[in-house]
Design an enzyme around this catalytic site. Sequence first.
Site, PDB file in Angstrom:
ATOM      1  N   GLU A  80       4.423   9.495  -9.991  1.00 23.55           N
ATOM      2  CA  GLU A  80       4.926   8.131 -10.174  1.00 23.55           C
ATOM      3  C   GLU A  80       6.455   8.171 -10.131  1.00 23.55           C
ATOM      4  OE1 GLU A  80       3.738   4.858 -10.492  1.00 23.55           O
ATOM      5  OE2 GLU A  80       5.868   4.407 -10.727  1.00 23.55           O
ATOM      6  N   GLY A 110       6.485   9.639  -4.298  1.00 23.04           N
ATOM      7  CA  GLY A 110       5.130   9.977  -3.868  1.00 23.04           C
ATOM      8  C   GLY A 110       5.067  10.532  -2.449  1.00 23.04           C
ATOM      9  N   ASP A 162      -1.492   4.914  -2.725  1.00 21.04           N
ATOM     10  CA  ASP A 162      -1.642   3.517  -3.166  1.00 21.04           C
ATOM     11  C   ASP A 162      -0.264   2.895  -3.399  1.00 21.04           C
ATOM     12  OD1 ASP A 162      -2.706   1.193  -4.190  1.00 21.04           O
ATOM     13  OD2 ASP A 162      -3.286   2.063  -6.120  1.00 21.04           O
TER      14      ASP A 162
END
Length: 282
Positions: A119, A145, A165
């Site tokens: 994160e 990421g 994501d």
Amino acid sequence: MNYRHAFHAGNFADVIKHVLLTRMLVHLSHKDKPFRAIDTHAGIGLYDLQGDEATRTGEWRAGIALVEDRFEPAVERLLEPYRQVITTTRSRGGPLAYPGSPAIMAALLRPGDRAVFVEKHPEDADRLASHFRQVRNATVMHLDGWTALKSLVPPKERRGLVLIDPPYEEVGELERAGERILRAVGKWRTGLFALWYPIKNMAAVESFYAALVPCLDLRTLRLEILVDDPAVDTRLNGSGLLVVNPPWTLSEEAEILLPALAQRLARGRYAHARCELVAGSL
Ligand SMILES: C[S@@+](CC[C@H](N)C(=O)[O-])C[C@H]1O[C@@H](n2cnc3c(N)ncnc32)[C@H](O)[C@@H]1O
């Protein structure tokens, strides 16, 4: 970095993504060999749907709240691992706790498996780390990421999945995600890669696949649901997962799950599900 997932946790797109994630993890755990799960855009991992952010949008009311009632047995059988993670999350965090993808991964790891949660947002990375400090076989990284994607694949287990994501805050982010996934797949040809994307209108999604598919020589599924008419493209009408190297069972499972979930999560009469093999063969 304005996106905070706490505003969107448990919405219809989370439900679909997380249900499919549990199916992929269940499949990986069928073989004895350990696997690694990598979440390149992890969020904070656990959410409180009574919290300020989730209450302000109320998105979960059109998501997880609508799937509380049971479906027909064939659908319920496939939803069972998702429901189990939710039950465990609620037993620890209260009736409106909701698991993010890291909590789902952590719940479905076996003792020899490992997970890495990445994160970039500093506060969210801190909260993520505080949630998973006790999980012996999970590591939290405060990192970009995309950089992590380059350095973490292939993992030493040579089995596992990568969930990608991103928040799609920038123009062209879907196309860039496609390029980066191709590079990662080139480094780890047997890895299972799942890229989440939002659907406002179909033209953007079609042009993404038109550019990507000729570059893919591995089995790839396109899994989508629409909960509203994509002709009105000022809102989120659906979401999808591009899955490279899907488990063999996933398309069959998606054929059962996605139409049922699309019907249940539809805002009005418009509901649509897609499960299509876009590259490779059956
Ligand atoms: C859609 S949310 C993730 C939700 C999570 N995967 C889940 O399903 O529970 C996207 C997350 O990516 C984070 N993020 C944004 N840019 C990033 C980057 N370059 N690298 C890593 N994380 C990033 C955001 O802070 C946000 O928490």
